[in-house]
Write a protein that holds these residues in place. Structure first.
Motif, PDB file in Angstrom:
ATOM      1  N   UNK A  85     -45.320 -29.283 -49.204  1.00 42.10           N
ATOM      2  CA  UNK A  85     -44.995 -30.502 -48.451  1.00 42.10           C
ATOM      3  C   UNK A  85     -43.951 -31.291 -49.223  1.00 42.10           C
ATOM      4  N   UNK A  86     -42.945 -31.798 -48.528  1.00 42.06           N
ATOM      5  CA  UNK A  86     -41.958 -32.652 -49.193  1.00 42.06           C
ATOM      6  C   UNK A  86     -41.543 -33.780 -48.263  1.00 42.06           C
ATOM      7  N   UNK A  87     -41.296 -34.958 -48.836  1.00 44.08           N
ATOM      8  CA  UNK A  87     -40.733 -36.065 -48.058  1.00 44.08           C
ATOM      9  C   UNK A  87     -39.246 -36.100 -48.363  1.00 44.08           C
ATOM     10  N   UNK A  88     -38.431 -35.943 -47.335  1.00 47.06           N
ATOM     11  CA  UNK A  88     -36.984 -35.833 -47.516  1.00 47.06           C
ATOM     12  C   UNK A  88     -36.292 -37.070 -46.972  1.00 47.06           C
ATOM     13  N   UNK A  89     -35.321 -37.565 -47.750  1.00 39.51           N
ATOM     14  CA  UNK A  89     -34.543 -38.754 -47.362  1.00 39.51           C
ATOM     15  C   UNK A  89     -33.104 -38.352 -47.083  1.00 39.51           C
ATOM     16  N   UNK A  90     -32.584 -38.823 -45.950  1.00 40.78           N
ATOM     17  CA  UNK A  90     -31.160 -38.676 -45.652  1.00 40.78           C
ATOM     18  C   UNK A  90     -30.639 -40.060 -45.295  1.00 40.78           C
ATOM     19  N   UNK A  91     -29.567 -40.476 -45.979  1.00 40.59           N
ATOM     20  CA  UNK A  91     -28.993 -41.807 -45.747  1.00 40.59           C
ATOM     21  C   UNK A  91     -27.865 -41.697 -44.723  1.00 40.59           C
ATOM     22  N   UNK A  92     -27.562 -42.816 -44.050  1.00 36.82           N
ATOM     23  CA  UNK A  92     -26.502 -42.786 -43.040  1.00 36.82           C
ATOM     24  C   UNK A  92     -25.217 -42.173 -43.605  1.00 36.82           C
ATOM     25  N   UNK A  93     -24.610 -41.284 -42.828  1.00 36.51           N
ATOM     26  CA  UNK A  93     -23.356 -40.656 -43.234  1.00 36.51           C
ATOM     27  C   UNK A  93     -23.516 -39.446 -44.130  1.00 36.51           C
ATOM     28  N   UNK A  94     -24.710 -39.202 -44.633  1.00 36.58           N
ATOM     29  CA  UNK A  94     -24.897 -38.073 -45.549  1.00 36.58           C
ATOM     30  C   UNK A  94     -25.012 -36.750 -44.788  1.00 36.58           C
ATOM     31  N   UNK A  95     -24.758 -35.672 -45.514  1.00 38.83           N
ATOM     32  CA  UNK A  95     -24.867 -34.335 -44.944  1.00 38.83           C
ATOM     33  C   UNK A  95     -25.525 -33.434 -45.974  1.00 38.83           C
ATOM     34  N   UNK A  96     -26.601 -32.790 -45.583  1.00 43.46           N
ATOM     35  CA  UNK A  96     -27.290 -31.822 -46.452  1.00 43.46           C
ATOM     36  C   UNK A  96     -26.841 -30.443 -46.002  1.00 43.46           C
ATOM     37  N   UNK A  97     -26.130 -29.751 -46.893  1.00 42.92           N
ATOM     38  CA  UNK A  97     -25.316 -28.587 -46.525  1.00 42.92           C
ATOM     39  C   UNK A  97     -26.125 -27.435 -45.911  1.00 42.92           C
ATOM     40  N   UNK A  98     -25.388 -26.567 -45.226  1.00 44.15           N
ATOM     41  CA  UNK A  98     -26.015 -25.481 -44.470  1.00 44.15           C
ATOM     42  C   UNK A  98     -26.519 -24.375 -45.397  1.00 44.15           C
ATOM     43  N   UNK A  99     -27.736 -24.003 -45.173  1.00 51.29           N
ATOM     44  CA  UNK A  99     -28.281 -22.841 -45.880  1.00 51.29           C
ATOM     45  C   UNK A  99     -29.377 -22.196 -45.035  1.00 51.29           C
ATOM     46  N   UNK A 100     -29.828 -21.054 -45.511  1.00 54.00           N
ATOM     47  CA  UNK A 100     -31.001 -20.419 -44.898  1.00 54.00           C
ATOM     48  C   UNK A 100     -31.831 -19.844 -46.021  1.00 54.00           C
ATOM     49  N   UNK A 101     -33.101 -19.658 -45.747  1.00 53.77           N
ATOM     50  CA  UNK A 101     -33.970 -19.099 -46.787  1.00 53.77           C
ATOM     51  C   UNK A 101     -35.105 -18.307 -46.174  1.00 53.77           C
ATOM     52  N   UNK A 102     -35.741 -17.514 -47.018  1.00 54.06           N
ATOM     53  CA  UNK A 102     -36.822 -16.658 -46.529  1.00 54.06           C
ATOM     54  C   UNK A 102     -38.075 -17.449 -46.150  1.00 54.06           C
ATOM     55  N   UNK A 103     -38.459 -18.523 -46.876  1.00 51.89           N
ATOM     56  CA  UNK A 103     -39.642 -19.249 -46.409  1.00 51.89           C
ATOM     57  C   UNK A 103     -39.397 -19.869 -45.028  1.00 51.89           C
ATOM     58  N   UNK A 104     -40.445 -19.911 -44.226  1.00 48.80           N
ATOM     59  CA  UNK A 104     -40.414 -20.630 -42.955  1.00 48.80           C
ATOM     60  C   UNK A 104     -40.555 -22.115 -43.240  1.00 48.80           C
ATOM     61  N   UNK A 105     -39.887 -22.940 -42.424  1.00 48.63           N
ATOM     62  CA  UNK A 105     -39.988 -24.385 -42.611  1.00 48.63           C
ATOM     63  C   UNK A 105     -40.154 -25.071 -41.267  1.00 48.63           C
TER      64      UNK A 105
END
Ligand code: GTQ
Length: 346
Positions: free
Chosen positions: A94-114
């Motif tokens: 479990x994780x709490x994720x923060x994204x601020x206005x204008x930000x971009x969290x880059x594209x990726x893929x991974x084996x775990x399901x999310x």
């Protein structure tokens, strides 16, 4: 049941000879790995209060730019597994994720399901395989294994969501890794708009979708309305709950973890069945007490709590209005492994 021999019962010389050859006697450890009648979980009941997390998450927003974090997340780690393991339960991260206005969290893929469960804020989106999925409180967005995903934010205020991944399992299995890619184009239609009525699926030229994950976003407004309808029409049904499924097949939405939403009626007390999987509760709206064995955890909106498997859990809505919970557990995994149990007395 007889007491088994201890390691100390063996001569040191013999133990050293075994160790040198990477050998271990089973009998001193047998009861530990296979206790009688019931597992001995490392997972301990744990409550994470959003009011504690939020200021620290916002502080992370000041301390660490998104480019330096890739994903700006505070992990809800279960102390029973040690914090370094970053796991809430055997299979759940479990994780709490923060994204601020204008930000971009880059594209990726991974084996775990999310999956993401949106906690607060408007204007952010996740692009999954070229499909832009807007985020509003209570929405569930799937990013199953191998699917490209990135997060963006066109709104005004910070957006926070709860990430749930089967990362501990993937890591344990030594299959956890990721790939990076360039920014995705928003090219695909919003698949959720093809599945707005239960029991009706698209069939162009009489063909059904062959996609393994035909829909990525489950809007909270629809789920909430369904729960309210169920509660109203079936006043004697004790547990008002829904399961997030693949709309084409009715199978669990993802392969490893199960996702559910529940409505607790005003002031309702609900004893959950005692089952093998660990379970996580997250309050979308309202407040409730969650009693895990003898300990009571008071939850308010956006709080998150976990309980180990094989453990009695009682929920109590502390409000005179409905409380809505999101739940995630390890049921699909347990069923596939053939170890699923429901021990509730019939
Ligand atoms: O947003 O892709 O909490 O890759 C952990 C790993 C979130 C994500 C997490 C991830 C992500």
């Amino acid at each position: 049941m007889s007491e088994l021999g201890k390691l100390e019962d063996l001569p040191q010389e013999y133990r050293d000879a075994l160790t040198k050859l990477n050998l271990v006697p089973l009998w001193p450890s047998l009861r530990g790995v296979m206790p009688a009648n019931k597992p001995r979980p490392h997972t301990v009941p744990t409550l994470w209060k959003y009011q504690d997390i939020k200021p620290l998450l916002l502080q992370a927003g000041e301390l660490t730019p998104i480019e330096k974090a890739e994903r700006r997340v505070l992990v809800l780690a279960n102390p029973g597994h040690t914090l370094e393991k970053m796991q809430a339960s055997p299979a759940m991260y479990l994780g709490m994720q923060l994204l601020l206005p204008g930000e971009w969290a880059s594209s990726h893929r991974h084996t775990p399901n999310a999956i993401r469960m949106i906690v607060e804020g408007e204007g952010a989106y996740t692009t999954v395989e070229g499909e832009k999925c807007y985020m509003s409180r209570g929405d569930l967005i799937l990013t199953p294994t191998g699917m490209w995903h990135e997060h963006g934010h066109d709104g005004q205020d910070p957006v926070v969501w709860l990430d749930v991944l089967d990362l501990p399992l993937a890591y344990y299995l030594e299959v956890s890794y990721h790939n990076d890619s360039a920014k995705q184009e928003n090219v695909n239609a919003s698949t959720e708009t093809f599945y707005t009525t239960g029991g009706v699926v698209p069939s162009p030229m009489f063909e059904r979708s062959k996609k393994q994950y035909p829909m990525y976003r489950y809007p909270w407004t629809h789920v909430r309305r369904t729960l309210e309808n169920m509660a109203q029409v079936q006043p004697t049904v004790e547990m008002v709950s829904v399961t997030y499924v693949n709309p084409e097949t009715g199978d669990d939405a993802e392969n490893i973890l199960g996702f559910y939403a529940m409505m607790l009626r005003p002031n309702q007390t609900l004893h959950l069945p005692v089952r093998s999987p660990s379970i996580v509760f997250h309050v979308i709206e309202g407040a409730c007490d969650i009693q895990v064995e003898a300990t009571n955890y008071p939850l308010q909106q956006a709080d998150t709590c976990c309980a180990p498997g094989y453990t009695p859990v009682t929920l109590k809505n502390t409000l005179n209005q409905p409380t809505f919970l999101f739940m995630t557990d390890e049921t699909p995994l347990h069923r596939k492994l053939g170890v699923f149990e429901n021990r509730t007395k019939k």
